[in-house]
Design a protein around this motif. Structure first.
Motif, PDB file in Angstrom:
ATOM      1  N   LYS A 183       2.995  -3.592   6.854  1.00  0.00           N
ATOM      2  CA  LYS A 183       4.147  -2.621   6.013  1.00  0.00           C
ATOM      3  C   LYS A 183       3.792  -2.690   4.429  1.00  0.00           C
ATOM      4  O   LYS A 183       4.044  -1.789   3.794  1.00  0.00           O
ATOM      5  N   ALA A 184       3.003  -3.533   3.933  1.00  0.00           N
ATOM      6  CA  ALA A 184       2.330  -3.443   2.630  1.00  0.00           C
ATOM      7  C   ALA A 184       1.806  -2.167   2.621  1.00  0.00           C
ATOM      8  O   ALA A 184       1.847  -1.456   1.514  1.00  0.00           O
ATOM      9  N   PHE A 195       2.216   0.617   4.192  1.00  0.00           N
ATOM     10  CA  PHE A 195       3.078   1.725   4.233  1.00  0.00           C
ATOM     11  C   PHE A 195       3.979   1.778   3.090  1.00  0.00           C
ATOM     12  O   PHE A 195       3.946   2.824   2.688  1.00  0.00           O
ATOM     13  N   THR A 196       4.136   0.655   2.442  1.00  0.00           N
ATOM     14  CA  THR A 196       4.957   0.826   1.133  1.00  0.00           C
ATOM     15  C   THR A 196       3.947   1.396   0.030  1.00  0.00           C
ATOM     16  O   THR A 196       4.517   2.284  -0.921  1.00  0.00           O
ATOM     17  N   LYS A 197       2.782   0.997   0.013  1.00  0.00           N
ATOM     18  CA  LYS A 197       1.730   1.638  -0.925  1.00  0.00           C
ATOM     19  C   LYS A 197       1.616   3.134  -0.924  1.00  0.00           C
ATOM     20  O   LYS A 197       1.525   3.861  -1.721  1.00  0.00           O
ATOM     21  N   GLY A 231       3.836   5.104   0.270  1.00  0.00           N
ATOM     22  CA  GLY A 231       5.355   5.530   0.083  1.00  0.00           C
ATOM     23  C   GLY A 231       5.986   5.905   1.516  1.00  0.00           C
ATOM     24  O   GLY A 231       6.622   6.928   1.245  1.00  0.00           O
ATOM     25  N   THR A 285       8.490   5.029   4.444  1.00  0.00           N
ATOM     26  CA  THR A 285       9.788   4.302   4.955  1.00  0.00           C
ATOM     27  C   THR A 285       9.997   3.978   6.151  1.00  0.00           C
ATOM     28  O   THR A 285      10.357   2.757   6.239  1.00  0.00           O
ATOM     29  N   LYS A 286       9.475   4.587   7.126  1.00  0.00           N
ATOM     30  CA  LYS A 286       9.746   4.368   8.457  1.00  0.00           C
ATOM     31  C   LYS A 286       8.727   4.540   9.508  1.00  0.00           C
ATOM     32  O   LYS A 286       7.790   5.550   9.210  1.00  0.00           O
ATOM     33  N   THR A 295       2.477  11.083   8.838  1.00  0.00           N
ATOM     34  CA  THR A 295       2.291   9.538   8.332  1.00  0.00           C
ATOM     35  C   THR A 295       0.955   9.260   8.119  1.00  0.00           C
ATOM     36  O   THR A 295       0.592   8.848   6.970  1.00  0.00           O
ATOM     37  N   ASP A 333       3.700  -9.689   7.651  1.00  0.00           N
ATOM     38  CA  ASP A 333       3.895  -8.549   7.027  1.00  0.00           C
ATOM     39  C   ASP A 333       3.676  -7.358   7.927  1.00  0.00           C
ATOM     40  O   ASP A 333       3.168  -6.281   7.519  1.00  0.00           O
TER      41      ASP A 333
END
Lengths: 449, 335
Positions: free
Chosen positions: A187-188, A190-192, A194, A196-197, A208, A317
């Motif tokens: 998840k970290a 993915f967030t980095k 940008g 979201t799903k 992705t 995470d």
């Protein structure tokens, strides 16, 4: 002898005789009454010498498996405890041989069975892996256990179809279910980047992956050391590309391997590898999972035993989703227990099989092993977040058999016909040749295209 | 000695030999025959099936472009490449070490033991250890030996080791390739006749394990060369190099032959090192016949196919061993 050993169970001051030819000075032994001795000798079966040692009034239960470490061993032990409580007169012998996916165990077991020596029950991937043991020659049907324990009502219909061998009999009782088509992500990372799903289609997946690459992150963690990781990934791509019915048909002759969708799947697989860590050929599946845990790669396709690695590493995470295109499909593999034709203690074995199918045993075994119950009535509260989501999917999804894990095809097809072309393809990238080889393998397995 | 006595001795000697002859007959030759029989049958599931199918299982391995045939050709290619480089490196390093130790260095016994120690380790252990060391990691995040290279500022030496899928082979477009093509030897310019770079990692591990042993053989050989011969050569004005070239090397020929036979048959049958270190590798770059045989027989339950691979392996080893046996029997007869 039996008298002494039985005495030993209750009173440890009595010796336990392990070797019929050896009684040492100073041992306290129990001489049976003549009537008892006569009865014992009359009932004694020279083909079952272990009874001589009074392994318990009802003999032994030899359980063969490849569960030797961590959660799987803990789970097996829980089952032993339950069995012991219900059958105090039986001595349980754990005849496990280490080695992931049973590589060592299966070879050893097959040699034994062919030689006429058998445990009372042994671990078997549910599905066509049973053909390794040539039913009903080396293993025998366990339909009566299904009947007495009412197992047909407890398992989902798709699973029963998978369990029923082509002769209409059941040859194993499943204890657990693993899912093969899971996409894990960090998840970290993915967030980095940008994101979201989780991607739901292969187009989304590659979009992705490109985003991750642009953010300087290795998009895909892949292992390939044992070959099976590659075959596993390609299997989930086949599931996602052909859908539940199309994929099932590959193994029953209804879907042709010449299908354009197989070509698509090969192309997707080829592209997928280009996004993976460069050293994928050196890593095992667990090392690939570690890349995700350590934040060195963002996504990984692996069965849900990866979840156990996350738990063991105290890594929380992570997110999960069905592999692209396979929403609503549960690519399943299941460990079951089978009954060898030459099982020395058939009654004990059948009690074990009934236990393996029971709610009590499955609720004890599966949270420890990190899998879900084959039954649909287990209490979800006993399981962690991922497994709970798997349980709800298990009830509603279409279930398809995993080929890499022994469910979908005969051993020769699964571990050579299907797997060798995939290994070659992963290095050559020659789509046409790989598809031709897969077609040839299907033909060799009895499904000419 | 009376003739009667002599007869009795003969009977006793036969009786003494009988058990081992019987055991050999059953456990070696009968099983070879059994394997041969199986390799001609159709036993391709757990159910024994002795239907005669002729040479079908061998056809699978040698003819056509099926996956089995491709894999087996790669197996043979890998085996030849491995054997060649393994033998060569063991002989060169073993001989080199022996010559150095033969200079009567101080602490010779210590060095000898150090060089010999790896031989006491099983191939499984060697394989696991070298697998750890040669796992490459990523270019910017190396592990194992690659870390050492990076730390020493020798980044160019980083390698992908046994995960390298590259096959070195003669390109049909090259000058030599074109010539081969024109004289009908074009098949030599395919990957079937290449050298997979991944094999080098196996060679390194096997060499580490057995060059000490080679050294021991050569050292014994060197010690048996009489000093008078060397002295005489030196008196005749031969340089040190010439002494080795013309006196010592020819005298060591039987040692070299033993080394080739002993290491050669190990390398043809190599299995444990491959299992523990590399597995079949990317695109079967490190697959070998013995590994393939095991997979085919016990994983895929294709017993007849596995028996066929086993027989081919037997023939290959026999090609190496039989001339040696003939040579040594003849040598013994002369003595």
């Amino acid at each position: 002898m039996a008298a002494t050993n039985q005495k030993n169970v209750a009173d440890k001051t009595y010796a336990r005789i392990e070797n019929a030819d050896l009684i040492e000075v100073g041992w306290k032994i129990c001489v049976p009454a003549k009537a008892d001795a006569d009865a014992f000798l009359k009932a004694f079966d020279p083909n079952k010498p272990w009874l001589l040692f009074g392994a318990g009034k009802k003999g032994q239960l030899l359980v063969g498996s490849w569960w030797t470490n961590g959660g799987e061993f803990a789970g097996l032990n829980e089952m032993f405890k339950l069995y012991k409580a219900a059958n105090p007169d039986v001595e349980i012998v754990n005849a496990a041989i280490a080695g992931g996916a049973g590589t060592n165990f299966k070879g050893q077991l097959l040699t034994q069975l062919l030689g006429g020596v058998a445990p009372d029950t042994f671990q078997l991937h549910a599905g066509l892996e049973v053909e390794t043991y040539n039913p009903p020659t080396l293993v025998v049907p366990v339909d009566d256990v299904y009947k007495s324990a009412n197992l047909e009502a407890a398992f989902p219909k798709d699973l029963l179809t998978l369990l029923k061998y082509k002769d209409g009999h059941y040859y194993g009782v499943p204890v657990n279910i693993h899912r093969a088509n899971v996409l894990w992500y960090n998840k970290a990372l993915f967030t980095k980047a940008g994101i979201t799903k989780a991607p739901e289609t292969w187009d989304e997946f590659f979009a992705t992956a490109d985003k991750l690459k642009a953010a300087g992150i290795t998009p895909v963690a892949l292992g390939g050391k044992d070959g099976f990781e590659l075959q596993h990934t390609f299997e989930t791509i086949l599931v996602g590309t052909l859908g539940a019915d199309g994929y099932r048909g590959l193994w029953t002759g209804k879907t042709s391997w010449k299908d354009a969708k197989v070509t698509d799947a090969l192309n997707t697989f080829k592209k997928y590898i280009t996004y993976a860590n460069a050293d994928h050929d050196a890593l095992s599946w667990a090392s690939a999972t570690a890349l995700l845990i350590n934040g060195k790669a963002a996504m990984n396709i692996m069965g849900d035993w990866a979840n156990g690695e996350f738990t063991a590493a105290k890594f929380t995470d992570y997110g999960w989703a069905p592999t692209p295109g396979s929403k609503g499909i549960y690519d399943a593999l299941s460990d079951s227990f089978a009954l060898p034709a030459k099982a020395p203690n058939v009654d004990n074995a059948k009690a074990w099989l009934a236990l393996a199918g029971s709610k009590a045993a499955q609720e004890k075994f599966n949270p420890a092993k990190g899998s879900i119950c084959a039954r649909t009535d287990c209490d979800p509260a006993l399981f962690n977040a991922y497994l709970q989501s798997a349980i709800s999917d298990w009830k509603v999804n279409a279930i398809v058999p995993s080929v890499v894990h022994g469910a979908a095809a005969t051993p020769s097809w699964a571990s050579k016909g299907y797997s060798d072309p995939v290994v070659l393809f992963a290095s050559t990238g020659d789509v046409a040749k790989a598809q031709a080889a897969l077609v040839a393998a299907a033909a060799a397995a009895g499904f000419p295209q | 000695m009376s003739p009667k006595h002599r007869n009795w001795e003969r009977v006793v000697s036969i009786l003494l030999l009988l058990p081992s002859i019987l055991a050999l007959g059953i456990f070696v030759y009968a099983f070879i025959a059994w394997t041969g029989y199986i390799s001609l049958a159709k036993w391709d599931s757990a159910a024994p099936d002795f239907t005669f199918v002729g040479l079908r299982n061998f056809e699978h391995l040698f003819i056509g472009d099926g996956t089995d045939a491709i894999r087996f050709r790669y197996d043979l290619r890998n085996m030849v490449g491995f054997t060649a480089f393994f033998l060569l490196s063991c002989i060169i390093i073993g001989f080199g070490l022996a010559v150095l130790l033969d200079q009567r260095v101080r602490g010779e016994a210590v060095f000898r033991s150090i060089f010999l120690f790896p031989m006491a380790v099983s191939f499984i252990v060697t394989g696991v250890a070298w697998r750890w060391m040669l796992t490459p990691g990523e270019a910017n995040d190396p592990v194992g030996v690659n870390i050492i290279f990076t730390q020493l500022g020798l980044k160019n030496l980083q390698s992908t080791w046994f995960t390298d899928p590259t096959i070195a082979y003669l390109s049909p477009d090259s000058g030599v390739g074109a010539i081969l093509n024109s004289i009908g030897l074009g098949f030599l310019t395919t990957k079937d006749f290449g050298y997979p770079l991944a094999i080098t990692s196996l060679v390194i591990a096997a060499m580490w394990q057995l060059s000490g042993y080679t050294m021991a053989l050569y050292l014994a050989g060197l010690r048996s060369v009489p000093d008078e011969l060397r002295e005489a050569a030196r008196m005749d004005g031969a340089s040190e190099v010439q002494v080795y070239r013309h006196i010592i090397l020819p005298l060591l020929q039987p040692v070299t032959l033993s080394v080739v036979i002993i290491l050669g048959h190990i390398s043809l049958k190599i299995f444990d090192l491959v299992v523990s270190m590399t597995g079949p590798g990317p695109g079967f770059a490190t697959d070998v016949p013995a590994y393939n045989m095991w997979k085919t027989t016990f994983d895929a339950t294709l017993f007849s196919q596995g028996a066929a691979i086993g027989l081919v392996l037997l023939v290959l080893v026999a090609i190496l061993i039989i001339p040696y046996l003939r040579y040594s029997i003849r040598a013994e007869a002369q003595v």
